[in-house]
Write an enzyme that holds these catalytic residues in place. Structure first.
Site, PDB file in Angstrom:
ATOM      1  N   ASP A  82       0.772  -1.283  -0.006  1.00 13.58           N
ATOM      2  CA  ASP A  82       0.043   0.160  -0.018  1.00 13.58           C
ATOM      3  C   ASP A  82       0.968   1.263   0.016  1.00 13.58           C
ATOM      4  O   ASP A  82       1.756   1.294   0.820  1.00 13.58           O
ATOM      5  CB  ASP A  82      -0.766  -0.090   1.249  1.00 13.58           C
ATOM      6  N   ASP A 104       2.736   5.096  -5.569  1.00 16.01           N
ATOM      7  CA  ASP A 104       2.043   6.284  -4.999  1.00 16.01           C
ATOM      8  C   ASP A 104       2.928   7.402  -5.566  1.00 16.01           C
ATOM      9  O   ASP A 104       3.889   7.977  -4.813  1.00 16.01           O
ATOM     10  CB  ASP A 104       1.663   6.276  -3.844  1.00 16.01           C
ATOM     11  N   GLY A 214      -8.957   5.834   1.407  1.00 22.49           N
ATOM     12  CA  GLY A 214      -9.642   6.437   2.409  1.00 22.49           C
ATOM     13  C   GLY A 214     -11.119   6.220   2.603  1.00 22.49           C
ATOM     14  O   GLY A 214     -11.985   7.297   2.744  1.00 22.49           O
ATOM     15  N   ASP A 258      -8.712   1.047   6.573  1.00 20.98           N
ATOM     16  CA  ASP A 258      -7.443   0.780   7.662  1.00 20.98           C
ATOM     17  C   ASP A 258      -8.247   1.409   8.781  1.00 20.98           C
ATOM     18  O   ASP A 258      -8.324   0.799   9.798  1.00 20.98           O
ATOM     19  CB  ASP A 258      -6.147   1.295   7.293  1.00 20.98           C
TER      20      ASP A 258
HETATM   21  P1  13P Z   1      -8.798   4.875   5.641  1.00 21.79           P
HETATM   22  O1  13P Z   1      -8.038   5.852   6.590  1.00 21.79           O
HETATM   23  O2  13P Z   1     -10.106   5.724   5.380  1.00 21.79           O
HETATM   24  O3  13P Z   1      -9.260   3.527   6.482  1.00 21.79           O
HETATM   25  O4  13P Z   1      -8.102   4.540   4.548  1.00 21.79           O
HETATM   26  C1  13P Z   1      -7.231   3.637   4.047  1.00 21.79           C
HETATM   27  C2  13P Z   1      -6.467   3.349   3.010  1.00 21.79           C
HETATM   28  O5  13P Z   1      -6.649   4.138   1.990  1.00 21.79           O
HETATM   29  C3  13P Z   1      -5.237   2.953   2.861  1.00 21.79           C
HETATM   30  O6  13P Z   1      -4.371   2.979   1.756  1.00 21.79           O
HETATM   31  O1  G3H Z   2      -3.280   4.942   3.615  1.00 23.28           O
HETATM   32  C1  G3H Z   2      -2.831   4.702   4.948  1.00 23.28           C
HETATM   33  C2  G3H Z   2      -2.883   3.487   5.543  1.00 23.28           C
HETATM   34  O2  G3H Z   2      -4.022   3.855   6.334  1.00 23.28           O
HETATM   35  C3  G3H Z   2      -1.717   3.124   6.096  1.00 23.28           C
HETATM   36  O3  G3H Z   2      -1.419   3.749   7.307  1.00 23.28           O
HETATM   37  O4  G3H Z   2       0.957   4.367   6.960  1.00 23.28           O
HETATM   38  O5  G3H Z   2       0.087   4.435   9.255  1.00 23.28           O
HETATM   39  O6  G3H Z   2       0.140   2.213   7.965  1.00 23.28           O
HETATM   40  P1  G3H Z   2       0.044   3.742   8.069  1.00 23.28           P
HETATM   41 ZN    ZN Z   3      -4.699   4.937   0.997  1.00 19.66          ZN
END
Ligand code: 13P
Ligand code: G3H
Ligand code: ZN
Length: 311
Positions: A82, A104, A214, A258
């Site tokens: 991610d 990204d 998000g 997340d």
């Molecule tokens: P949220 O913070 O809305 O859960 O989004 C998570 C996300 O986009 C991880 O890449």
């Molecule tokens: O988009 C981000 C995810 O919520 C991951 O969060 O970078 O704190 O692990 P993090």
């Molecule tokens: Zn994200």
């Protein structure tokens, strides 16, 4: 069954008008909670690891646990990086056995984003790994980077065909007003997403899988539980679930979640300690946290994503 890429999942999701849940994982209990839910609901899964999760848990532990999840569940599971922010990080994840990576480079100019993404796609495709990229910029917090609302920007539909054609990318994350973290909209304002942008992107890229980051809905009951048991989370507002369902019925094939898992974990642990102040065995509070993750994921699979029964 080995780890799979998201290619087949997205094809079916696009045709079926539903989306695959992409859930962030950081430890064993989170992985187990998500996988138990998917097993019971027979849902395909994307488990994703951020740079922060790699630092926290060491990617080899996460990969081996996800491989264990595949053995345990026999589900199609895709292991995804991610928000990879460099070629080196994407390459390391590909070499380390991930089946999908996100590059990204959305904070660069269009041409620079194309250049970096194309480089990652070349390496990934040579290793049978798929690539997600991003156009437009979400507000909110990811890792240590905090993108303010004024620096966020919606995806420009005029850019998407050029971007996809020149990079050869497999899926595209777009910015339509969702944002990272628990504080997505100001209290008293009406949450709005730019469905017109999504529709236009869909028109320009027929059949192409779109990703929404998000996308936590920040269930008020979890915020309330955290607050009730000594936390302090004022004014947290997420994406209304009916908007996520609408996006899933359109070209959106992957929905990233997340924050909702974090809220569920934290609410369960706070409640546990409030009710059992003398407990000190981690299993006593991590067990309920794992169960809370399972329950929120089940809810998402059935009521938001519509991917239950699709494994
Ligand atoms: P949220 O913070 O809305 O859960 O989004 C998570 C996300 O986009 C991880 O890449
Ligand atoms: O988009 C981000 C995810 O919520 C991951 O969060 O970078 O704190 O692990 P993090
Ligand atoms: Zn994200």
């Amino acid at each position: 069954m080995p780890l799979v890429t998201s290619t087949e999942m997205f094809k079916k999701a696009y045709e079926g008008g539903y989306a695959i849940g992409a859930f962030n994982v950081n430890n064993m209990e989170i992985i187990q909670g998500i996988v138990e839910a998917a097993k019971e609901e027979s849902a395909p899964l994307i488990l994703q690891v951020s740079a922060g999760a790699r630092k926290y848990a060491n990617p080899i532990y996460l990969r081996k646990m996800v491989e264990a999840a595949v053995l345990d569940s026999n589900l199609p599971i895709c292991l995804h990086l991610d928000h990879g922010d460099t070629y080196a990080l994407c390459k390391d994840s590909i070499d380390g056995g991930f089946s999908s990576v996100m590059i990204d480079a959305s904070h660069y100019s269009l041409q620079e984003n194309i250049r970096i993404t194309k480089e990652v796609v070349k390496y990934a495709h040579d290793h049978n790994v798929v690539v997600e990229a991003e156009l437009g910029r979400l507000a909110g917090i990811e890792d240590a980077i905090n993108v303010s609302a004024k620096d966020a920007s919606y995806t420009n539909p005029d850019d998407v065909q050029e971007f996809v054609t020149k990079t050869g990318v497999d899926s595209l994350a777009i910015a339509i007003g969702t944002s990272h973290g628990a504080y997505k909209f100001k209290p008293g304002t009406k949450p709005q997403l730019r469905f017109d942008v999504l529709e236009e992107v869909e028109r320009r890229l027929p059949g192409f899988p779109i990703v929404l980051h998000g996308s936590s809905s920040v269930p008020p009951q979890l915020v309330k539980t955290i607050n009730e048991f000594g936390g302090a989370m004022p004014d947290a507002i997420g994406i209304p679930e009916e908007m996520l369902r609408r996006a899933a019925s359109m070209a959106v094939c992957k929905i990233n979640i997340d924050s909702d898992l974090r809220l569920a974990c934290t609410a369960a642990i706070r409640q546990h300690f409030a009710e059992n102040p003398s407990h000190f065995d981690p299993r006593q509070y991590l067990g309920p946290a794992r169960e809370a993750v399972k329950q929120i994921v089940k809810h998402k699979l059935i009521n938001v994503l519509g991917c239950n029964g699709r494994a």
